[in-house]
Design a protein around this motif. Structure first.
Motif, PDB file in Angstrom:
ATOM      1  N   LEU A 108      86.924  22.752 -33.352  1.00  0.00           N
ATOM      2  CA  LEU A 108      87.475  23.067 -34.679  1.00  0.00           C
ATOM      3  C   LEU A 108      88.057  21.809 -35.314  1.00  0.00           C
ATOM      4  O   LEU A 108      87.837  21.542 -36.497  1.00  0.00           O
TER       5      LEU A 108
ATOM      6  N   ALA B  17      85.906  28.462 -40.129  1.00  0.00           N
ATOM      7  CA  ALA B  17      85.828  27.815 -38.811  1.00  0.00           C
ATOM      8  C   ALA B  17      86.966  28.269 -37.907  1.00  0.00           C
ATOM      9  O   ALA B  17      86.766  28.502 -36.699  1.00  0.00           O
ATOM     10  N   ALA B  18      88.174  28.402 -38.460  1.00  0.00           N
ATOM     11  CA  ALA B  18      89.321  28.816 -37.658  1.00  0.00           C
ATOM     12  C   ALA B  18      89.160  30.247 -37.162  1.00  0.00           C
ATOM     13  O   ALA B  18      89.487  30.565 -36.009  1.00  0.00           O
TER      14      ALA B  18
ATOM     15  N   ALA C 231      86.795  30.266 -34.344  1.00  0.00           N
ATOM     16  CA  ALA C 231      87.311  29.665 -33.108  1.00  0.00           C
ATOM     17  C   ALA C 231      88.265  30.589 -32.362  1.00  0.00           C
ATOM     18  O   ALA C 231      88.545  30.363 -31.180  1.00  0.00           O
TER      19      ALA C 231
END
Length: 483
Positions: A112, A325-326, A329
């Motif tokens: 990330l 993206a977070a 993840a």
């Protein structure tokens, strides 16, 4: 002279009479030509198919007026101007090397971090000390920092009230100017109008250098009315920073407060990234180039952090991609606190996928919102997330304006950005991504403290909602591209 005017007027009347039979055809031709022109422009310049479809439908269904609205609100001229003034370089650090960048302790956050680094062209900085603050504490610490400044003060805010909160800040800034501190204040052009008379005249009367971001009262000189600078940060002596969601308004400090918020004090190398972002906005607004070198110590704490500037210019979509993206993840838990939650379909689907792989998703939004249509649209979107297993909590008054997200008790994102189309596509925002068990624990602890005072909304609560309210919420959600 009077005879000439009379003769000229009669001539105009005769021409109008001759054209009268053709007016419906001329009007139809003009409206069709405008609609075709806008449709071509939309198809070539809008990456979001839903926004493109919405604008196209508007210009065809509302002739002429729809095209005028698109000209005023839908055309993004800011990207070209930003590139002309800054070259898109001032907020980036092209010299950093991935191999030299510190990595988060937890393995699933390392990718990330690399992704956000490639997205922002900024390094993850180590050695930062970040202190979360509620609004009254943040306001007082900012005042104290202004009073103790000896080299420079750079302040940017969306709303700067000419009220019980704004006037003491103006007076402190004026004293700083008198003792030779380099002061620069940037207020959004629309945000400066929340108080009338505007605080800008008070700043100028006290000889405080101030600029308004994209400001003009003349509509023909204001092609950027829908693009606002929503960033809130202050950098003192190029070594201490403040950022978060707090504006400068009396509602935060009155007793009892009418609004609460989360802000943070920053110490460490990440302050240099706040400085770069302010310098880019200042250069854009008035053409003055500021010194952007960080003057503080390299090691003050254990937080790894990076600034994320987002906006409709060269930074378009950076914040939205970071959020995606977070979420991707996450392995255990995602917690989101925001006043405005109307995300697009991709963000909703990504949250749904996270829940399908077993991630706990908790959302906290205000029970009563200052923007009713946004609140109604938010409830419609949240209904589907709750049905998929998300936990929804409605916070009781005062109105919670905080914007924070934590992932797996280690990653924290805080700043000015909301979860709506305006923040994700139109506003200039600044957020901070942080990697720290300690910081995440502090933020999660504050969330835990507020949960007992929140009202849980489950599927039964949505099912029991009056049918007319569900219809109202669904209709409001149709306006999601504009909210």
């Amino acid at each position: 002279m009077d005879a000439f005017v009379t003769q000229w007027g009669q001539g105009v009347d005769r021409w109008l009479l001759r054209l009268e039979p053709f007016w419906p055809h001329l009007a139809a031709m003009i409206s069709v030509a405008l609609a075709i022109t806008v449709t071509i422009h939309v198809s070539q310049n809008k990456r979001d198919a839903r926004a493109a479809a919405a604008w196209t439908g508007l210009v065809w269904l509302v002739p002429v007026f729809g095209a005028l609205l698109y000209f005023l609100l839908g055309v993004n001229r800011i990207r070209r101007r930003a590139r002309q003034l800054t070259g898109g370089k001032i907020e980036t650090d092209e010299g950093w090397r991935v191999a030299a960048e510190p990595l988060p302790l937890h393995g699933h956050f390392q990718e990330l971090s690399r992704l956000v680094g490639r997205l922002t062209h900024l390094p993850l900085t180590d050695g930062n000390r970040i202190t979360p603050l509620d609004a009254p504490a943040a306001y007082q610490q900012m005042l104290d920092a202004i009073e103790s400044a000896n080299e420079s003060i750079f302040l940017a805010t969306y709303i700067f009230g000419n009220d019980a909160a704004g006037r003491p800040v103006v007076e402190a800034l004026a004293r700083a100017v008198q003792r030779g501190v380099k002061v620069r204040v940037l207020v959004d052009g629309v945000g400066s109008l929340y108080s009338l008379p505007s605080v800008v005249w008070r700043l100028r009367r006290n000889k405080v250098p101030v600029q308004r971001f994209l400001y003009s009262l003349a509509p023909w000189r204001m092609p950027y009315i829908n693009l606002r600078n929503h960033r809130k940060f202050m950098i003192v002596d190029r070594e201490t920073g403040f950022t978060g969601g707090m504006n400068i308004r009396a509602g935060y400090i009155q007793t009892p407060p009418s609004i609460t918020d989360l802000h943070a004090r920053l110490e460490g190398p990440v302050v240099g990234q706040l400085l770069r972002s302010f310098a880019a906005d200042w250069l854009f607004s008035c053409g003055e180039l500021l010194e952007t070198s960080y003057r503080g110590l390299a090691q003050l704490g254990e937080v790894k952090a990076r600034g994320i500037s987002a906006g409709p210019d060269a930074d378009f979509d950076k914040r939205r991609l970071t959020l995606l993206a977070a979420i991707g993840a996450a392995e255990h838990r995602i917690r989101i606190v925001t006043p405005y939650f109307v995300p697009d379909l991709t963000l909703l689907a990504t949250l749904q996928l996270a829940m399908l792989k077993g991630v706990q998703v908790q959302l906290i939004v205000p029970q009563k919102n200052n923007l009713r249509m946004v609140h109604w649209a938010s409830l419609h979107a949240l209904r589907w997330l709750v049905s998929e297993g998300a936990e929804l909590y409605l916070s009781t008054p005062p109105f919670d304006h905080s914007k924070v997200m934590t992932v797996d008790g280690h990653w924290v994102m805080l700043g000015s950005g909301n979860w709506d189309a305006r923040s994700l596509r139109l506003n200039f925002e600044f957020d901070l991504e942080c990697y720290s068990d300690q910081l995440a624990g502090t933020v999660d602890g504050s969330i835990d403290e507020r949960l007992p005072d929140c009202r849980r909304m489950d599927t039964a609560a949505f099912r029991d909602m009056a049918p007319w309210r569900r219809v109202r919420n669904a209709l409001a959600h149709l306006m999601e591209p504009y909210l």
